[in-house]
Every structure is written in C-alpha cells, then in structure tokens.
Design a protein around this motif. Structure first.
Motif, short mmCIF file in Angstrom:
data_model
loop_
_atom_site.label_atom_id
_atom_site.label_comp_id
_atom_site.label_asym_id
_atom_site.label_seq_id
_atom_site.Cartn_x
_atom_site.Cartn_y
_atom_site.Cartn_z
N PRO A 1 0.81 -1.22 0.00
CA PRO A 1 0.00 0.00 0.00
C PRO A 1 0.84 1.28 0.00
O PRO A 1 1.95 1.29 0.54
CB PRO A 1 -0.80 -0.10 1.30
CG PRO A 1 0.01 -0.98 2.19
CD PRO A 1 0.76 -1.92 1.29
N GLN B 1 0.47 5.72 0.55
CA GLN B 1 -0.36 6.82 1.05
C GLN B 1 0.35 8.10 0.69
O GLN B 1 1.56 8.21 0.94
CB GLN B 1 -0.43 6.78 2.60
CG GLN B 1 -1.05 5.56 3.22
CD GLN B 1 -2.57 5.64 3.20
OE1 GLN B 1 -3.14 6.71 3.01
NE2 GLN B 1 -3.20 4.50 3.38
N ASN C 1 4.55 1.46 2.17
CA ASN C 1 4.69 0.62 3.35
C ASN C 1 4.86 -0.81 2.82
O ASN C 1 3.88 -1.49 2.54
CB ASN C 1 3.37 0.82 4.14
CG ASN C 1 3.19 -0.13 5.28
OD1 ASN C 1 4.15 -0.68 5.81
ND2 ASN C 1 1.93 -0.34 5.67
N SER D 1 4.88 -4.46 2.17
CA SER D 1 4.17 -5.50 2.92
C SER D 1 5.01 -6.77 3.03
O SER D 1 4.63 -7.68 3.74
CB SER D 1 2.81 -5.78 2.28
OG SER D 1 2.98 -6.10 0.92
C1 LIG Z 1 1.49 -1.35 6.45
O1 LIG Z 1 1.86 -2.69 6.23
C2 LIG Z 1 1.51 -3.55 7.27
C3 LIG Z 1 2.10 -4.91 6.93
O2 LIG Z 1 1.72 -5.35 5.65
C4 LIG Z 1 -0.03 -3.58 7.38
O3 LIG Z 1 -0.41 -4.42 8.45
C5 LIG Z 1 -0.53 -2.15 7.64
O4 LIG Z 1 -1.95 -2.14 7.62
C6 LIG Z 1 -0.01 -1.22 6.57
N1 LIG Z 1 -0.39 0.15 6.89
C7 LIG Z 1 -0.88 0.99 5.99
C8 LIG Z 1 -1.15 2.39 6.45
O5 LIG Z 1 -1.09 0.69 4.83
#
Ligand SMILES: *[C@@H]1O[C@H](CO)[C@@H](O)[C@H](O)[C@H]1NC(C)=O
Ligand SMILES: *[C@@H]1O[C@H](CO)[C@@H](O)[C@H](O)[C@H]1NC(C)=O
Length: 145
Positions: free
Chosen positions: A69, A71, A90, A92
């Motif tokens: 993701p 932002q 971020n 994953s």
């Molecule tokens: C960031 O990545 C983590 C791990 O994949 C996930 O749990 C979290 O929701 C993510 N945060 C955002 C803001 O996308």
C-alpha cells in the motif's frame, strides 16, 4: 497588414491556445516506470490526499515481492496543472519504507509523466549500521495505456 504581422498574430494566437489548453497532469490511474514497476493511484480527494498500491519489479530483499500500500498527498494550491506530490510505500513483504517525492508533468506531446526521487530505508539491527540503511534513487513513470 503585411505578411510578417499576420504570421506574428497567428503565432501569438497559437501560443495562447496551447497555454490555455495545456492539459492537466492527473495522478489518478495506473503508472509504470522504467524498471517495470507499476502503481495504481486512487482518486485524489479535495485535500489532495490519495492512496494506492505499489507493485515493485525490484527489491533489496530476497523475500517474495508483494503488492504494497501507498499513502500520499498532492499539492493543491491554485489547482496547479503540474502538481508536486509525495507518497510513502509501506512494503508489505519487508521491514523497509520508501518515500517518493515528485512532480506530475505534461510533456510536449501531451503525455503525462511523473518525475520522482525516492529514499529507501532498510531496517538494520544496530545503530552502528545506520550509515548504510538509506538509499536514494530516481524513477520516471508514464501512464500505462
Ligand atoms: C502497512 O503494512 C503492514 C504490513 O503489511 C499492514 O499491516 C498495515 O496495515 C499497513 N499500513 C498501511 C497504512 O497501509
Ligand atoms: C506490474 O508489476 C509487476 C511487478 O514487476 C509485474 O509482475 C506485473 O506484470 C506488472 N503489471 C503490468 C500490467 O505491467
């Protein structure tokens, strides 16, 4: 009127039309970069905030690449045609974080292009390793047709 003045008037008219009709660079959509990485940027809200998904073709880790993701926010002052923006990815599939900053341009052929610079922060175990934890680079994205 002589030929020169007519030519001048036509040139000025063409210049003002192209300035007025210069298309706006819009972040929303599907973009691909020089490395084959791609991203989807969802609609940009009134405040200039957006979210999306980044699919990298390259990784500093050996872990399997997964869509991650993002932002971000876009500058909205004066509703610029070629806005600046920034976003955070971020990852994953790793402990790293990347920030991109850039500008959305419309080139001379009317094609949208994102010129960006990024910083990639990798997680290191010790403070002593901090010096090697950040990389910098640049990417050019074009709208995927
Ligand atoms: C960031 O990545 C983590 C791990 O994949 C996930 O749990 C979290 O929701 C993510 N945060 C955002 C803001 O996308
Ligand atoms: C987007 O990028 C991923 C990772 O490089 C690749 O597997 C996928 O085919 C790309 N999608 C398109 C439509 O190019």
């Amino acid at each position: 009127m002589d030929r020169l003045s007519i030519a001048l008037i036509l040139a000025l008219a063409a210049a003002s039309v192209s300035a007025a009709a210069r298309p706006k660079c819009v972040l929303t959509g599907f973009w691909i970069n020089d490395l084959g990485s791609n991203m989807t940027i969802n609609s940009v809200n009134k405040k200039g905030e957006f979210s999306g998904l980044y699919h990298t073709a390259v990784s500093a880790t050996k872990d399997e690449i997964k869509v991650s993701p993002l932002q971000g926010s876009q500058h909205r002052k004066n509703e610029q045609n070629q806005p600046t923006f920034g976003f955070t990815v971020n990852w994953s599939f790793s402990d790293s974080t990347t920030v991109f900053t850039g500008q959305c341009f419309v080139d001379e052929d009317g094609k949208e292009i994102l010129r960006t610079t990024w910083l990639l922060r990798q997680e290191v175990d010790k403070l002593k390793d901090d010096w090697k934890a950040t990389s910098i680079g640049s990417d050019v994205f074009t709208r995927f047709q």
